[in-house]
Write an enzyme that holds these catalytic residues in place. Structure first.
Site, PDB file in Angstrom:
ATOM      1  N   ARG A 114      44.700  59.848  11.766  1.00  0.00           N
ATOM      2  CA  ARG A 114      43.348  59.415  12.101  1.00  0.00           C
ATOM      3  C   ARG A 114      43.442  58.365  13.198  1.00  0.00           C
ATOM      4  O   ARG A 114      44.543  57.972  13.592  1.00  0.00           O
ATOM      5  CB  ARG A 114      42.624  58.870  10.864  1.00  0.00           C
ATOM      6  N   ASN A 152      35.096  52.510  12.142  1.00  0.00           N
ATOM      7  CA  ASN A 152      35.810  52.033  10.950  1.00  0.00           C
ATOM      8  C   ASN A 152      36.997  51.193  11.388  1.00  0.00           C
ATOM      9  O   ASN A 152      37.810  51.635  12.203  1.00  0.00           O
ATOM     10  CB  ASN A 152      36.314  53.217  10.109  1.00  0.00           C
ATOM     11  N   GLU A 153      37.069  49.980  10.886  1.00  0.00           N
ATOM     12  CA  GLU A 153      38.237  49.119  11.112  1.00  0.00           C
ATOM     13  C   GLU A 153      38.748  49.221  12.546  1.00  0.00           C
ATOM     14  O   GLU A 153      39.888  49.637  12.791  1.00  0.00           O
ATOM     15  CB  GLU A 153      39.344  49.452  10.118  1.00  0.00           C
ATOM     16  N   CYS A 158      45.610  51.367  23.228  1.00  0.00           N
ATOM     17  CA  CYS A 158      46.078  52.458  24.084  1.00  0.00           C
ATOM     18  C   CYS A 158      46.565  51.854  25.400  1.00  0.00           C
ATOM     19  O   CYS A 158      46.106  50.787  25.800  1.00  0.00           O
ATOM     20  CB  CYS A 158      44.924  53.428  24.321  1.00  0.00           C
ATOM     21  N   CYS A 160      47.081  53.985  28.334  1.00  0.00           N
ATOM     22  CA  CYS A 160      47.100  55.150  29.231  1.00  0.00           C
ATOM     23  C   CYS A 160      46.504  54.841  30.607  1.00  0.00           C
ATOM     24  O   CYS A 160      46.121  53.711  30.901  1.00  0.00           O
ATOM     25  CB  CYS A 160      46.327  56.297  28.579  1.00  0.00           C
ATOM     26  N   CYS A 163      42.980  53.503  30.587  1.00  0.00           N
ATOM     27  CA  CYS A 163      42.985  52.088  30.222  1.00  0.00           C
ATOM     28  C   CYS A 163      43.436  51.235  31.409  1.00  0.00           C
ATOM     29  O   CYS A 163      42.886  50.163  31.661  1.00  0.00           O
ATOM     30  CB  CYS A 163      43.884  51.848  29.009  1.00  0.00           C
ATOM     31  N   GLU A 306      35.109  47.052   1.263  1.00  0.00           N
ATOM     32  CA  GLU A 306      36.175  47.837   0.626  1.00  0.00           C
ATOM     33  C   GLU A 306      37.132  46.917  -0.103  1.00  0.00           C
ATOM     34  O   GLU A 306      37.559  45.897   0.443  1.00  0.00           O
ATOM     35  CB  GLU A 306      37.021  48.583   1.677  1.00  0.00           C
ATOM     36  N   TRP A 314      48.943  52.787   0.719  1.00  0.00           N
ATOM     37  CA  TRP A 314      49.780  52.546   1.901  1.00  0.00           C
ATOM     38  C   TRP A 314      50.839  51.473   1.654  1.00  0.00           C
ATOM     39  O   TRP A 314      51.681  51.217   2.498  1.00  0.00           O
ATOM     40  CB  TRP A 314      48.903  52.148   3.099  1.00  0.00           C
ATOM     41  N   HIS A 357      45.683  56.811  -3.702  1.00  0.00           N
ATOM     42  CA  HIS A 357      44.918  55.556  -3.646  1.00  0.00           C
ATOM     43  C   HIS A 357      44.040  55.404  -4.882  1.00  0.00           C
ATOM     44  O   HIS A 357      43.505  56.379  -5.396  1.00  0.00           O
ATOM     45  CB  HIS A 357      44.049  55.553  -2.389  1.00  0.00           C
TER      46      HIS A 357
HETATM   47  C1  GLA Z   1      40.967  51.200   5.055  1.00  0.00           C
HETATM   48  C2  GLA Z   1      39.993  52.278   5.469  1.00  0.00           C
HETATM   49  C3  GLA Z   1      39.656  53.220   4.365  1.00  0.00           C
HETATM   50  C4  GLA Z   1      40.875  53.555   3.552  1.00  0.00           C
HETATM   51  C5  GLA Z   1      41.467  52.282   3.029  1.00  0.00           C
HETATM   52  C6  GLA Z   1      42.645  52.509   2.115  1.00  0.00           C
HETATM   53  O1  GLA Z   1      40.381  50.078   4.594  1.00  0.00           O
HETATM   54  O2  GLA Z   1      38.812  51.752   6.015  1.00  0.00           O
HETATM   55  O3  GLA Z   1      39.100  54.378   4.938  1.00  0.00           O
HETATM   56  O4  GLA Z   1      41.786  54.221   4.346  1.00  0.00           O
HETATM   57  O5  GLA Z   1      41.930  51.553   4.119  1.00  0.00           O
HETATM   58  O6  GLA Z   1      43.181  51.304   1.647  1.00  0.00           O
HETATM   59 ZN    ZN Z   2      43.791  54.732  27.035  1.00  0.00          ZN
END
Ligand code: GLA
Ligand code: ZN
Length: 642
Positions: A114, A152-153, A158, A160, A163, A306, A314, A357
């Protein structure tokens, strides 16, 4: 402006990430029923749904999301709807390989995981905006929609060609012309002078250490590009319905995105946090993150977006969290200003990278220890509505500065183990243990309402921040500055004439040399008032310029050099600590400073491992160890009932 109050509507939020695209439709009604029974009132949907919503560039499939949002709405559950742009589908990378990010090694990171996007690639920007537009056009007025969750987060880097091109434009904006760039980067060193903009590159793999100013500017630039991505999506969803607040989820203390800038760009602050149950300092670290989130939002309530009710898959050793701990950490968030507690994720995935998880509904099902705790917590939070919207008082601010953080961790610093967040924790720890509530503040922000300002480190400091902190002391404040501060300007040019460059008068000290110590070496320090102590890692060749030496080195090359100094300045007091005292010594030092500054704990003399935080009319007492403790309070009840 919309805010968290439009999401909470008077109730604490409770829920988690919901990924229904991983499940057949017959599971969805069951999910909603179980959510209701658990007291869930907000779920985050769509974070990784891009491929499910747009399986091919010219095809959108919204029917499943229509059904899911309908079911949730009918169940009385609100939705934080994500723009799914953190994880593009394979078709994007396949058709536009230039949307895939390149490492400093020039190697492309492919799809199959991802976050594989280049924030500068025009094809990524176009595609991300197109799916954002489509989602917003369809759902911006959906009755279940409470909050937009953008991306998200954010944190993807990058190096490249796209950039490189944008970097040149960014540098032009900052320095005007090549002369300005050459001067700022000190390219006279090692024959690095640039004669043409086309020669200027992101830091890529080089033969030896990279130019530190180039490295630092690239970190600033990457942050700016991610913020551009966020802002573009934010504006797109706002255009469809400005009444729905917008957030994106932060990650604890994260160097790559400057929290002050990002928080200013969103309607409310939200946090993803995964304290390590095997870390003895987990509760303290978590408290620190939560204080930061409250502070990034200017003291307003924030959202815990979260946390894991079980393991974080992880982690090298993914130990689940023990019974009661999810409740404890949730209450800590609420105590420190959160108006909602969400988890990753609702239903445990059977497949994919996160199949191990923890989840609110674990693989074992509803008849499980974890899910029973989830239900109990939902019920408990439902009874805590009186805290919604309340603030958390604090007399202490920690200065947190992303530029100083990035700069002090550049290559070839005097001690490569000198970590900014370790320095922050060393000052935060004794205050947390003594139940002194702390805020964070930017170096150039207003400070006058604090009795004490702590600067664990400010290696790089510009004129505005330097003047701001000096002005705070002149006006009567108490300031503590940690070692290796005031060393460079914002271009990463070393101040000459002794350190802390702009603060020799303020601190009444002049530092001639920084003196990092090898691992294992203890610095022997004597002090009449603090008691003798040892220190590690760092010392400095200081010369007092009017400050009172409170502690001095005994023996070795730095014999008699003061390492803790106290200086009256204007109507206030400034302390300089030129070393890393042992935890006990830090505690004694900070107790003395707090006493002088009139900073009091929430409650004095609590048993160890009991955390006390006041929020609105409530006093939260959180016991972080197992076993029983008894806390007796005598005399008048203060105005805050517990
Ligand atoms: C991050 C992501 C989530 C998930 C969690 C797992 O916080 O935002 O989508 O992958 O990690 O800990
Ligand atoms: Zn780039």
């Amino acid at each position: 402006m919309p805010g968290l109050q439009d999401v909470t509507r008077g109730r604490l939020l409770y829920g988690g990430d919901y990924n229904p695209e991983q499940w057949p439709p017959h599971v969805w009604p069951d999910d909603v029923r179980l959510m209701r029974e658990a007291g869930v009132n907000l779920v985050t949907v769509g974070v990784f749904s891009w491929a499910a919503l747009q399986p091919a560039p010219d095809r959108f499939t919204f029917d499943w999301l229509d059904t899911v949002l309908g079911l949730l709405h009918d169940g009385g559950i609100g939705v934080a709807l994500a723009t799914p742009t953190a994880s593009p589908p394979p078709w994007l990378g396949h058709r536009h390989p230039d949307t895939l990010p390149e490492g400093p090694d020039g190697i492309r990171r492919l799809y199959g995981s991802r976050n594989q996007y280049c924030p500068c690639a025009p094809a990524y920007r176009r595609a991300a905006l197109a799916i954002t537009e489509a989602v917003a056009a369809r759902y911006a007025h959906h009755p279940a929609l409470r909050l937009w969750h953008i991306g998200n987060e954010y944190g993807t880097a990058c190096h490249c060609g796209h950039c490189a091109e944008r970097f040149r434009g960014w540098l032009r904006g900052r320095y005007g012309d090549l002369d300005g760039l050459n001067a700022a980067w000190g390219t006279a060193v090692w024959s690095q002078r640039y004669g043409d903009w086309a020669e200027v590159l992101p830091p890529r793999r080089v033969q030896y250490v990279i130019n530190p100013s180039q490295d630092l500017d690239y970190q600033r630039f990457c942050d700016a590009m991610l913020l551009e991505c966020f802002t573009a999506e934010r504006d797109a969803v706002r255009a469809h319905n400005p009444a729905v607040p917008v957030t994106t989820n932060f990650m604890d203390f994260y160097r790559h995105t400057d929290g002050w800038r990002w928080a200013a760009a969103e309607d409310l602050v939200s946090l993803d946090t995964y304290p390590d149950p095997n870390d003895p300092l987990a509760a303290m670290r978590a408290a620190m993150s939560k204080d930061l989130m409250r502070s990034l939002g200017g003291g307003r309530p924030w959202l815990l977006a979260e946390q894991s009710p079980g393991a974080a898959s992880w982690r090298p050793v993914a130990t689940p969290i023990r019974p009661g701990l999810n409740r404890l950490w949730s209450m800590q968030a609420v105590a420190r200003g959160a108006d909602g507690v969400l988890h990753f994720q609702w239903r445990a995935s059977r497949q994919g990278a996160e199949r191990g998880h923890g989840a609110m509904l674990p693989h074992a099902g509803a008849d499980s220890r974890v899910h029973r705790e989830i239900r109990a917590l939902g019920a408990e939070l439902a009874g805590l509505s009186e805290v919604v919207g309340a603030t958390v008082p604090s007399d202490v601010a920690f200065v947190l500065d992303w530029d100083a953080w990035r700069a002090v961790e550049l290559e070839h610093q005097p001690h490569d183990g000198f970590r900014y967040t370790d320095r922050v924790l060393e000052y935060y720890a004794p205050l947390w243990r003594d139940n002194v509530t702390c805020d964070f503040a930017p170096a150039d922000g207003p400070l006058s309402r604090y009795r004490l300002v702590v600067v664990p480190n400010l290696y790089q400091v510009g004129p505005a921040a330097a003047a701001n902190l000096a002005g705070y002391v002149t006006a009567g404040g108490t300031l503590v500055v940690g070692p290796f501060s005031g060393v460079t300007d914002p271009d990463e040019r070393v101040y000459t004439g002794g350190w802390p460059g702009p603060w020799q008068d303020l601190l009444g000290v002049r530092v001639e040399e920084h003196w990092p110590l090898p691992d294992g070496e203890l610095l022997d320090v004597v002090s009449d008032t603090l008691g003798d102590f040892t220190a590690t890692m760092w010392a400095e060749w200081t010369v007092s310029r009017g400050a009172d030496p409170v502690a001095t080195v005994r023996g070795g090359p730095l014999h008699d050099r003061p390492v803790v100094l106290r200086n009256g300045h204007g109507a206030g007091t400034a302390w300089y600590v030129a070393t890393l005292p042992s935890p006990d010594a830090m505690r004694r030092l900070l107790r003395r400073i707090c006493a002088e500054a009139g900073v009091a704990p929430v409650l004095p003399d609590l048993p160890p491992d009991v955390e006390a935080v006041r929020r609105g009319g409530l006093l939260f007492l959180l016991h972080h160890d197992t076993g029983k403790v008894e806390i007796r309070r005598e005399g008048n009840r203060d105005p805050a009932p517990d």
